[in-house]
Design a protein around this motif. Structure first.
Motif, PDB file in Angstrom:
ATOM      1  N   HIS A  11      38.069  20.561  32.177  1.00 38.49           N
ATOM      2  CA  HIS A  11      36.716  20.068  32.391  1.00 38.49           C
ATOM      3  C   HIS A  11      36.550  19.434  33.768  1.00 38.49           C
ATOM      4  O   HIS A  11      35.710  18.567  33.959  1.00 38.49           O
ATOM      5  CB  HIS A  11      36.368  19.032  31.316  1.00 38.49           C
ATOM      6  CG  HIS A  11      36.430  19.583  29.932  1.00 38.49           C
ATOM      7  ND1 HIS A  11      35.511  20.482  29.463  1.00 38.49           N
ATOM      8  CD2 HIS A  11      37.316  19.389  28.927  1.00 38.49           C
ATOM      9  CE1 HIS A  11      35.817  20.804  28.219  1.00 38.49           C
ATOM     10  NE2 HIS A  11      36.905  20.145  27.867  1.00 38.49           N
ATOM     11  N   SER A  12      37.308  19.853  34.745  1.00 38.31           N
ATOM     12  CA  SER A  12      37.232  19.219  36.066  1.00 38.31           C
ATOM     13  C   SER A  12      35.942  19.558  36.799  1.00 38.31           C
ATOM     14  O   SER A  12      35.573  18.851  37.721  1.00 38.31           O
ATOM     15  CB  SER A  12      38.439  19.615  36.914  1.00 38.31           C
ATOM     16  OG  SER A  12      38.388  20.998  37.175  1.00 38.31           O
ATOM     17  N   SER A  14      32.939  19.540  35.433  1.00 41.11           N
ATOM     18  CA  SER A  14      31.788  19.040  34.692  1.00 41.11           C
ATOM     19  C   SER A  14      30.908  18.208  35.622  1.00 41.11           C
ATOM     20  O   SER A  14      31.329  17.762  36.681  1.00 41.11           O
ATOM     21  CB  SER A  14      32.237  18.195  33.498  1.00 41.11           C
ATOM     22  OG  SER A  14      32.834  17.002  33.945  1.00 41.11           O
ATOM     23  N   GLY A  15      29.682  17.987  35.214  1.00 39.36           N
ATOM     24  CA  GLY A  15      28.738  17.234  36.034  1.00 39.36           C
ATOM     25  C   GLY A  15      29.167  15.798  36.238  1.00 39.36           C
ATOM     26  O   GLY A  15      28.986  15.231  37.311  1.00 39.36           O
ATOM     27  N   PHE A  16      29.746  15.179  35.189  1.00 36.76           N
ATOM     28  CA  PHE A  16      30.178  13.791  35.306  1.00 36.76           C
ATOM     29  C   PHE A  16      31.325  13.656  36.297  1.00 36.76           C
ATOM     30  O   PHE A  16      31.327  12.733  37.126  1.00 36.76           O
ATOM     31  CB  PHE A  16      30.596  13.246  33.938  1.00 36.76           C
ATOM     32  CG  PHE A  16      31.093  11.841  33.991  1.00 36.76           C
ATOM     33  CD1 PHE A  16      30.206  10.793  34.176  1.00 36.76           C
ATOM     34  CD2 PHE A  16      32.437  11.558  33.869  1.00 36.76           C
ATOM     35  CE1 PHE A  16      30.660   9.490  34.246  1.00 36.76           C
ATOM     36  CE2 PHE A  16      32.900  10.263  33.936  1.00 36.76           C
ATOM     37  CZ  PHE A  16      32.003   9.215  34.115  1.00 36.76           C
ATOM     38  N   ALA A  17      32.286  14.560  36.245  1.00 45.20           N
ATOM     39  CA  ALA A  17      33.428  14.493  37.163  1.00 45.20           C
ATOM     40  C   ALA A  17      32.969  14.715  38.604  1.00 45.20           C
ATOM     41  O   ALA A  17      33.451  14.045  39.521  1.00 45.20           O
ATOM     42  CB  ALA A  17      34.482  15.517  36.774  1.00 45.20           C
ATOM     43  N   ARG A  18      32.038  15.630  38.802  1.00 52.89           N
ATOM     44  CA  ARG A  18      31.530  15.881  40.146  1.00 52.89           C
ATOM     45  C   ARG A  18      30.751  14.679  40.670  1.00 52.89           C
ATOM     46  O   ARG A  18      30.915  14.272  41.822  1.00 52.89           O
ATOM     47  CB  ARG A  18      30.638  17.121  40.146  1.00 52.89           C
ATOM     48  CG  ARG A  18      30.173  17.507  41.539  1.00 52.89           C
ATOM     49  CD  ARG A  18      29.317  18.767  41.568  1.00 52.89           C
ATOM     50  NE  ARG A  18      29.989  19.894  40.929  1.00 52.89           N
ATOM     51  CZ  ARG A  18      29.568  20.473  39.787  1.00 52.89           C
ATOM     52  NH1 ARG A  18      28.482  20.044  39.182  1.00 52.89           N
ATOM     53  NH2 ARG A  18      30.219  21.499  39.272  1.00 52.89           N
ATOM     54  N   ALA A  19      29.927  14.077  39.811  1.00 52.65           N
ATOM     55  CA  ALA A  19      29.163  12.901  40.231  1.00 52.65           C
ATOM     56  C   ALA A  19      30.099  11.738  40.548  1.00 52.65           C
ATOM     57  O   ALA A  19      29.882  11.009  41.518  1.00 52.65           O
ATOM     58  CB  ALA A  19      28.178  12.503  39.139  1.00 52.65           C
ATOM     59  N   ARG A  20      31.129  11.587  39.756  1.00 49.09           N
ATOM     60  CA  ARG A  20      32.102  10.514  40.007  1.00 49.09           C
ATOM     61  C   ARG A  20      32.845  10.733  41.325  1.00 49.09           C
ATOM     62  O   ARG A  20      33.059   9.805  42.090  1.00 49.09           O
ATOM     63  CB  ARG A  20      33.084  10.467  38.834  1.00 49.09           C
ATOM     64  CG  ARG A  20      34.007   9.307  38.873  1.00 49.09           C
ATOM     65  CD  ARG A  20      34.759   9.192  37.555  1.00 49.09           C
ATOM     66  NE  ARG A  20      35.739   8.158  37.680  1.00 49.09           N
ATOM     67  CZ  ARG A  20      37.038   8.339  37.531  1.00 49.09           C
ATOM     68  NH1 ARG A  20      37.502   9.526  37.212  1.00 49.09           N
ATOM     69  NH2 ARG A  20      37.867   7.357  37.681  1.00 49.09           N
ATOM     70  N   ARG A  21      33.218  11.976  41.577  1.00 43.30           N
ATOM     71  CA  ARG A  21      33.906  12.307  42.827  1.00 43.30           C
ATOM     72  C   ARG A  21      32.989  12.102  44.028  1.00 43.30           C
ATOM     73  O   ARG A  21      33.402  11.568  45.057  1.00 43.30           O
ATOM     74  CB  ARG A  21      34.417  13.747  42.764  1.00 43.30           C
ATOM     75  CG  ARG A  21      35.285  14.142  43.939  1.00 43.30           C
ATOM     76  CD  ARG A  21      35.852  15.539  43.789  1.00 43.30           C
ATOM     77  NE  ARG A  21      34.806  16.539  43.578  1.00 43.30           N
ATOM     78  CZ  ARG A  21      34.693  17.282  42.475  1.00 43.30           C
ATOM     79  NH1 ARG A  21      35.559  17.148  41.488  1.00 43.30           N
ATOM     80  NH2 ARG A  21      33.731  18.169  42.361  1.00 43.30           N
ATOM     81  N   ASP A  22      31.722  12.513  43.893  1.00 45.91           N
ATOM     82  CA  ASP A  22      30.766  12.319  44.983  1.00 45.91           C
ATOM     83  C   ASP A  22      30.506  10.837  45.234  1.00 45.91           C
ATOM     84  O   ASP A  22      30.400  10.406  46.377  1.00 45.91           O
ATOM     85  CB  ASP A  22      29.449  13.032  44.674  1.00 45.91           C
ATOM     86  CG  ASP A  22      29.593  14.535  44.708  1.00 45.91           C
ATOM     87  OD1 ASP A  22      30.600  15.029  45.272  1.00 45.91           O
ATOM     88  OD2 ASP A  22      28.703  15.213  44.158  1.00 45.91           O
TER      89      ASP A  22
END
Length: 149
Positions: A11-12, A14-22
Motif C-alpha cells: 500500500h505504499s 496510497s493517498g495517505f502515504a503520498r500525502a504524508r511523504r509530501d
C-alpha cells in the motif's frame, strides 16, 4: 505467488502515504517547528488577559487594561508563525521579532501568558534564527582544493 514474488510495500502508493511523504518533504524545507512554537505562543498571550475564573461564589477576572496590547502581540505572533512556514526566506526577521514580542508580552500580557507564551515565542524565535536551508547539491560535498591535497 510466493512471498518472494510479493511486493515489499503493498500500500505504499496510497493517498495517505503520498500525502504524508509530501508533507514531510514540505516540512523539511522550512523552519516548521519554529513556526509551530510561535503559533502556539499566541494562544496563552491572547487568551489569558480575557480569562475569567469562577470558584463557587468568588469570581477572579484576569482582564487587564492591556488586553488590546495582548491581542496585537498575539495576532502578530500568529502572522509570524505563518510567515515562517510559507516564507522561510524571512526567518531571521521573523525570529527576531518573535523573540522581541515574547519578551514584550511579559509586562503587557500577564507575565507573557504566565511565562508559557514567552517561552514558546522565545524558543520558536531562536529555532527560526538557527534554522538554515539544507544544501543538497553534489558540489557541496566536494570542495575544490580541499580534498586530495
Amino acid at each position: 505467488m510466493t512471498s518472494a514474488d510479493a511486493p515489499a510495500h503493498l500500500h505504499s502508493d496510497s493517498g495517505f502515504a503520498r500525502a504524508r511523504r509530501d508533507f514531510r518533504t514540505w516540512r523539511r524545507t522550512r523552519p516548521f517547528w519554529a513556526g509551530l512554537l510561535v503559533l502556539l505562543a499566541a494562544a496563552p498571550i491572547i487568551y489569558l488577559p480575557y480569562f475569567n475564573l469562577s470558584l463557587g461564589a468568588l469570581s477572579v477576572a484576569m482582564s487587564t487594561t492591556a488586553g488590546a496590547g495582548s491581542l496585537v502581540i498575539g495576532l502578530t505572533l500568529i502572522v509570524l508563525g505563518g510567515l515562517l512556514w510559507f516564507q522561510p526566506v524571512i526567518r531571521f526577521f521573523a525570529g527576531c521579532v518573535a523573540i522581541f514580542l515574547g519578551v514584550l508580552s511579559l509586562p503587557i500580557s500577564n507575565f507573557g501568558g504566565f511565562f508559557v507564551g514567552t517561552l514558546c515565542a522565545a524558543t520558536g524565535g531562536l529555532l527560526a534564527l538557527a534554522w538554515g536551508p539544507v544544501d543538497t547539491s553534489d558540489d557541496a560535498e566536494e570542495l575544490p582544493g580541499r580534498a586530495g591535497e
